[in-house]
Scaffold this active site. Structure first.
Site, PDB file in Angstrom:
ATOM      1  N   PRO A 292      -8.753  34.782  11.774  1.00  0.00           N
ATOM      2  CG  PRO A 292     -11.041  35.017  12.190  1.00  0.00           C
ATOM      3  CD  PRO A 292     -10.013  35.167  11.102  1.00  0.00           C
ATOM      4  N   GLY A 293      -8.173  32.860  14.709  1.00  0.00           N
ATOM      5  CA  GLY A 293      -8.155  31.498  15.247  1.00  0.00           C
ATOM      6  C   GLY A 293      -8.708  31.517  16.663  1.00  0.00           C
ATOM      7  CB  CYS A 362       6.140  12.449  36.465  1.00  0.00           C
ATOM      8  SG  CYS A 362       5.191  11.228  37.342  1.00  0.00           S
ATOM      9  CE1 TYR A 391      -3.086  28.500  18.300  1.00  0.00           C
ATOM     10  CE2 TYR A 391      -4.336  30.240  19.368  1.00  0.00           C
ATOM     11  CZ  TYR A 391      -3.719  29.723  18.252  1.00  0.00           C
ATOM     12  OH  TYR A 391      -3.741  30.438  17.083  1.00  0.00           O
TER      13      TYR A 391
END
Ligand SMILES: *Cc1c(COP(=O)(O)O)cnc(C)c1O
Length: 433
Positions: A292-293, A362, A391
């Protein structure tokens, strides 16, 4: 709607994380600021480790997929929770090493590990290599020979499960940059080749079927396909594989549309399938690994920004610009990932305006969300984006030479800085002239 248990609203109508007022954190440490609740991270770790004990007699190891968020503080936390660490690069490997993670519990993934990375891993004594392809297998074997080392390896296998449909489209996954394909015979061929090599020992197989999955079926189906493949390996090559790594991908709640399954349910369901299928094939029970992450850190984290401007374009949209954006959270730009937003300093107020949340880079596409309901906002408000623990920092960049934010961790009602805010000196530190 607040979905993470570490978040609440206090009597001053401010958002809190781990019991701490987020407006105070923003004032003290500046914004943008990542804040993660360590107690939540540890609770998530324990859901997995305890279910491994309960449903599979502890005959396995939970690996934290560090690509979700990799720093020394986090590696120390997961190691102290008796977990291993999955790394996919020399940088993640080095971080785990510096954090003191026992190297026998480090699993080295990646579809194109370089010779330098493999040498580093061999010299540090990494526990397992998850080999992706034939070229890598031969490279690893020759580096082992050169360095006088032996490597224990698993192969990354593409089991032909499409996790994002319910039809398990078998061909859908042949086209994948990761791993060796099972149904074409490639997976069997590479194991046959590996069994002839002097310096590598094949101990198991690995699969990872996708990410942000909310369904038990694809995991059970993958486990069944993989155990049957282990049976085929034994029947064909006389080789008994002892490790089955089932990857990660367990979904978390980003918005109220997401309905994750309690994480111990995965272990319960998968161990049942593994036990049944090994019995049918006459195989010993393998050691199971899960990776699992996102589900370890995602919902434990938030990002705080300061609102700089509010720009209504009549009959078009209202822009609300914050002091961060794609540099600290590229996920909306990458795949229109959805998040929950609120004003941390008026957290319980009715959301009667609709905004497009713009970053300060930008790029017109530098947005954090669109059609976001919030109370009427003004410059100086603190905007909180929820479930940004995974993430976000790990995908952050210095685009526009914006220094990356600091990261604060809360635990037991106290907070500490675990990653410093980058300075302008950090931004130019590799410039040579
Ligand atoms: C990304 C990845 C994981 C973790 O996935 P999550 O969705 O964050 O749980 C685990 N294993 C491998 C091999 C991966 O590539």
């Amino acid at each position: 709607m607040i979905t993470s248990t570490c978040l609440s609203i206090n009597e001053e109508n401010h958002l809190t994380i781990g019991g701490i007022d987020t407006t105070k954190l923003a004032a003290k440490y500046g914004t943008p600021l990542y804040v993660l609740d360590e107690d939540t991270i540890r609770a998530n770790c324990r859901l997995y480790t305890e279910s491994m004990n309960r449903f599979y007699d502890g005959n396995g190891l939970i690996l934290y997929a560090s690509k979700a968020l990799c720093n020394t503080a986090l590696c120390k936390i997961v190691a102290s929770e008796n977990m291993g660490v999955d790394v996919v690069s020399g940088g993640e490997l080095y971080t785990a090493h510096k954090a003191g993670v026992p190297m026998d519990k480090v699993y080295f993934h990646g579809n194109n590990k370089t010779a330098d990375e493999l040498e580093l891993a061999l010299s540090l004594g990494v526990g397992r290599f998850i080999v992706d392809n034939r070229d890598e297998l031969l490279l690893l074997n020759s580096l082992c020979e050169k360095m006088g080392k032996k490597a224990s390896i698993l192969f990354r296998v593409t089991p032909g499960i499409d996790a994002h449909t319910h039809d398990f489209i078998m061909t859908g996954q042949i086209d994948c940059k990761f791993g060796v394909v099972l149904e074409t015979g490639d997976a069997m061929d590479i194991i046959r080749l590996a069994s002839t090599l002097e310096n590598v020992t094949v101990v198991g197989v690995h699969c990872h079927i996708g990410s942000q999955i909310f369904d038990l079926d694809p995991f059970c189906e993958a486990a069944k396909v993989m155990v049957n493949f282990m049976g085929d390996v034994k029947d064909t090559l006389g080789l008994t594989l002892t490790e089955l790594n089932l990857g990660g991908g367990f979904g978390i709640c980003y918005t109220e549309a997401d309905d994750p399954i309690p994480y111990d349910k995965y272990m319960e369901a998968v161990s049942k399938v593994v036990k049944e299928t090994t019995a049918k094939r006459g195989l010993p029970l393998p050691k199971i690994l899960m990776e699992p992450g996102r589900s370890i850190v995602g919902s434990a984290g938030i990002t705080l920004y300061t609102v700089g401007s509010v720009k209504p374009i009549p009959d078009v949209r209202n822009y609300l610009a914050v002091d961060g954006g794609m540099g600290d959270n590229p996920r909306y730009m990458l795949y229109e990932a959805e998040y929950e937003f609120l004003l941390a300093n008026r957290a319980g107020d009715e959301k009667n305006e609709v905004y497009t949340i713009a970053g300060k880079c930008c790029e017109s596409g530098d947005l954090l969300g669109e059609h976001i309901a919030l109370p009427k906002a003004k410059p100086g408000d603190v905007l909180a984006v929820l479930a940004t623990g995974a993430y976000n920092y790990s995908m952050a960049s210095n685009y526009n030479r914006i220094p990356r934010p600091a990261m604060v961790m809360t635990s037991g009602g106290k907070e500490r800085v675990v990653v410093k805010r980058e300075t302008y000196e950090d931004v130019i530190k590799n410039d040579c002239e």
